[in-house]
Write a protein that holds these residues in place. Structure first.
Motif, PDB file in Angstrom:
ATOM      1  N   LEU A   1      11.535 -14.647   4.129  1.00 31.39           N
ATOM      2  CA  LEU A   1      10.158 -15.059   3.864  1.00 31.39           C
ATOM      3  C   LEU A   1       9.237 -13.985   4.421  1.00 31.39           C
ATOM      4  CD1 LEU A   1      12.010 -17.681   4.209  1.00 31.39           C
ATOM      5  CD2 LEU A   1       9.887 -18.914   4.623  1.00 31.39           C
ATOM      6  N   TYR A   2       8.137 -13.716   3.758  1.00 35.48           N
ATOM      7  CA  TYR A   2       7.278 -12.602   4.160  1.00 35.48           C
ATOM      8  C   TYR A   2       5.848 -12.863   3.705  1.00 35.48           C
ATOM      9  CZ  TYR A   2       8.161 -11.586  -0.742  1.00 35.48           C
ATOM     10  OH  TYR A   2       8.269 -11.705  -2.101  1.00 35.48           O
ATOM     11  N   THR A   3       4.914 -12.140   4.297  1.00 39.77           N
ATOM     12  CA  THR A   3       3.527 -12.187   3.839  1.00 39.77           C
ATOM     13  C   THR A   3       3.264 -10.995   2.924  1.00 39.77           C
ATOM     14  OG1 THR A   3       2.801 -11.017   5.843  1.00 39.77           O
ATOM     15  CG2 THR A   3       2.707 -13.423   5.881  1.00 39.77           C
ATOM     16  N   ASP A   4       2.129 -11.025   2.218  1.00 38.88           N
ATOM     17  CA  ASP A   4       1.892 -10.014   1.191  1.00 38.88           C
ATOM     18  C   ASP A   4       1.638  -8.616   1.757  1.00 38.88           C
ATOM     19  OD1 ASP A   4      -0.659 -10.333   2.190  1.00 38.88           O
ATOM     20  OD2 ASP A   4      -1.511 -11.156   0.347  1.00 38.88           O
ATOM     21  N   GLY A   5       1.495  -8.502   3.101  1.00 35.72           N
ATOM     22  CA  GLY A   5       1.380  -7.176   3.694  1.00 35.72           C
ATOM     23  C   GLY A   5       2.596  -6.320   3.410  1.00 35.72           C
ATOM     24  N   LEU A   6       3.764  -6.964   3.222  1.00 29.93           N
ATOM     25  CA  LEU A   6       4.986  -6.209   2.930  1.00 29.93           C
ATOM     26  C   LEU A   6       4.963  -5.654   1.515  1.00 29.93           C
ATOM     27  CD1 LEU A   6       7.808  -5.234   3.653  1.00 29.93           C
ATOM     28  CD2 LEU A   6       8.685  -7.483   3.010  1.00 29.93           C
ATOM     29  N   ILE A   7       4.674  -6.490   0.531  1.00 27.95           N
ATOM     30  CA  ILE A   7       4.722  -6.021  -0.857  1.00 27.95           C
ATOM     31  C   ILE A   7       3.488  -5.202  -1.235  1.00 27.95           C
ATOM     32  CG2 ILE A   7       6.273  -7.824  -1.657  1.00 27.95           C
ATOM     33  CD1 ILE A   7       3.863  -9.398  -2.643  1.00 27.95           C
ATOM     34  N   GLU A   8       2.440  -5.257  -0.392  1.00 31.10           N
ATOM     35  CA  GLU A   8       1.262  -4.425  -0.637  1.00 31.10           C
ATOM     36  C   GLU A   8       1.300  -3.129   0.163  1.00 31.10           C
ATOM     37  OE1 GLU A   8      -2.134  -6.859   0.135  1.00 31.10           O
ATOM     38  OE2 GLU A   8      -1.797  -8.143  -1.624  1.00 31.10           O
ATOM     39  N   ALA A   9       2.389  -2.887   0.881  1.00 33.88           N
ATOM     40  CA  ALA A   9       2.561  -1.619   1.591  1.00 33.88           C
ATOM     41  C   ALA A   9       2.870  -0.516   0.580  1.00 33.88           C
ATOM     42  CB  ALA A   9       3.691  -1.727   2.608  1.00 33.88           C
ATOM     43  N   THR A  10       2.449   0.694   0.913  1.00 33.11           N
ATOM     44  CA  THR A  10       2.721   1.818   0.021  1.00 33.11           C
ATOM     45  C   THR A  10       4.161   2.280   0.187  1.00 33.11           C
ATOM     46  OG1 THR A  10       1.964   3.441   1.662  1.00 33.11           O
ATOM     47  CG2 THR A  10       0.328   2.593   0.103  1.00 33.11           C
TER      48      THR A  10
END
Length: 377
Positions: free
Chosen positions: A319-328
């Motif tokens: 489980l993760y927050t969108d900071g992971l998938i919005e990282a470059t």
């Protein structure tokens, strides 16, 4: 003798007396690199000339529109990061001490000044100001770090797990600003053996959002320990969010998961949140049906569907927050995305949080990750 100013500086002289101003300018002409001097005859005129290029202000305490420390206080307010040197005809030691206590870097009496002393005082004033600013930044950084540590303990608690059959790993990284936002997570195992997980993200950044994340995390844990689950829990959290938020436009996304006592099945609700990544045997994919309902704080009569997820005997879940998938990743303008995240997990052959986070580049938002894996018997 040549004054010791070895580089060209830009100064503002706030002096209403033409004779005194001429004297100061002549003394500074003897410097190794004579400074650029702008002149203001009043405090009113100084306001328009205190630009960012000014490196040091020499201010008289007897101006037509300001007397004694009033002039100094105004200059300090207008240029808080600029060195200020008081240069006056007042032979009053108490006034000098008061000027330094108020924030001036030094205090000189006009009749006692020569070229060397003036140049040296300007240089020392600038160095003291740099030291003061550096010390202030250090103190602010220490306070921010302590506040972040307190918030992190509340946002990111240790799991309440009794079983040894579950491996539980978490990671948290603040975004580019360095200050905690509203990302939170928690894990609780209830007496019946069920394992409950939550990860959430309060929109926005700052202490208010972080405090709201703490309130929601504690509210969730309290409700789960009291036996509340499902839509009842979500509606209670929605009411808590609406009562505690500072702005009616603030919302929160959540991912809720409940793993059955035999650890072979899970039910989930994706409350406007990115879908978890599942590894079941050699298969890597995301929970289908995302999202199962809107974020908290938007629709008062919102409903959330339940997602049934078979896990099997061997599995891991992230489980993760969108900071992971919005990282470059790679190109500074290319985001990882959900598909990229799944591809990385497949490439690694398992969910390895350190390798995963090490692969991504700059973070524009906080990153929180929870990984649970069923241990082999």
């Amino acid at each position: 003798m040549t004054a010791n100013l070895s580089e060209t500086l830009t100064l503002l002289l706030v002096e209403d007396d033409d004779g005194d101003a001429f004297l100061v300018e002549e003394l500074l002409k003897q410097a190794m690199a004579p400074p650029r001097i702008f002149r203001a005859r009043s405090l009113h005129e100084a306001r328009s000339k205190l630009t960012p290029e000014i490196q040091c202000v020499l201010v008289d305490l007897s101006l037509p529109d300001a007397a004694r420390l009033e002039a100094l206080d105004e200059v300090l307010a207008l240029a808080p990061h600029t060195a200020v040197l008081v240069l006056t005809g007042l032979r009053d030691m108490h006034m000098g001490v008061s000027a330094v206590q108020s924030g001036a870097q030094d205090y000189l009496v006009k009749g006692d000044v020569d070229a060397r002393l003036l140049a040296r005082s300007i240089r020392y004033a600038m160095e003291r100001k740099r030291a003061d600013v550096a010390q202030l930044k250090l103190v602010q950084a220490e306070l921010t770090a302590k506040e972040n540590a307190r918030l992190e303990r509340a946002l990111l608690p240790g799991p309440l797990l009794r079983t040894a059959s579950i491996e539980h790993v978490t990671r948290y990284l603040p975004g580019s600003g360095g200050t905690l936002a509203g990302d939170f997570f928690d894990t609780v195992q209830t007496p019946d053996g069920s394992v409950h997980l939550v990860i959430g993200d309060v929109c926005g950044h700052g202490p208010d959002e972080a405090a709201l994340g703490v309130a929601l995390r504690i509210g969730w844990r309290t409700l789960v320990l009291a036996g509340q689950t499902g839509d009842t829990l979500l509606r209670t959290l929605d009411s808590l969010l609406r009562a505690e938020r500072k702005d009616p436009e603030i919302f929160t996304t959540l991912c809720l998961a409940t793993i059955t006592p035999d650890l072979t099945h899970a039910t989930m609700r994706l409350v406007g949140h990115p879908p978890p990544v599942l590894v079941r045997g050699s298969r890597v994919d995301v929970v289908p049906g995302s999202p199962s309902g809107p974020p908290l704080g938007i629709f008062p009569d919102a409903e959330w569907s339940v997602l049934d997820v078979p896990l099997g005997e061997e599995w891991s879940m992230m489980l993760y927050t969108d900071g992971l998938i919005e990282a470059t990743v790679g190109d500074p303008h290319e985001f990882l995305g959900v598909d990229g995240l799944v591809a990385l997990v497949r490439a690694h052959g398992a969910i390895d949080l350190d390798r995963l986070i090490g692969h991504v580049g700059a973070l524009s938002d906080d990153l929180a990750v929870v990984m649970v894996r069923r241990r082999r018997a």
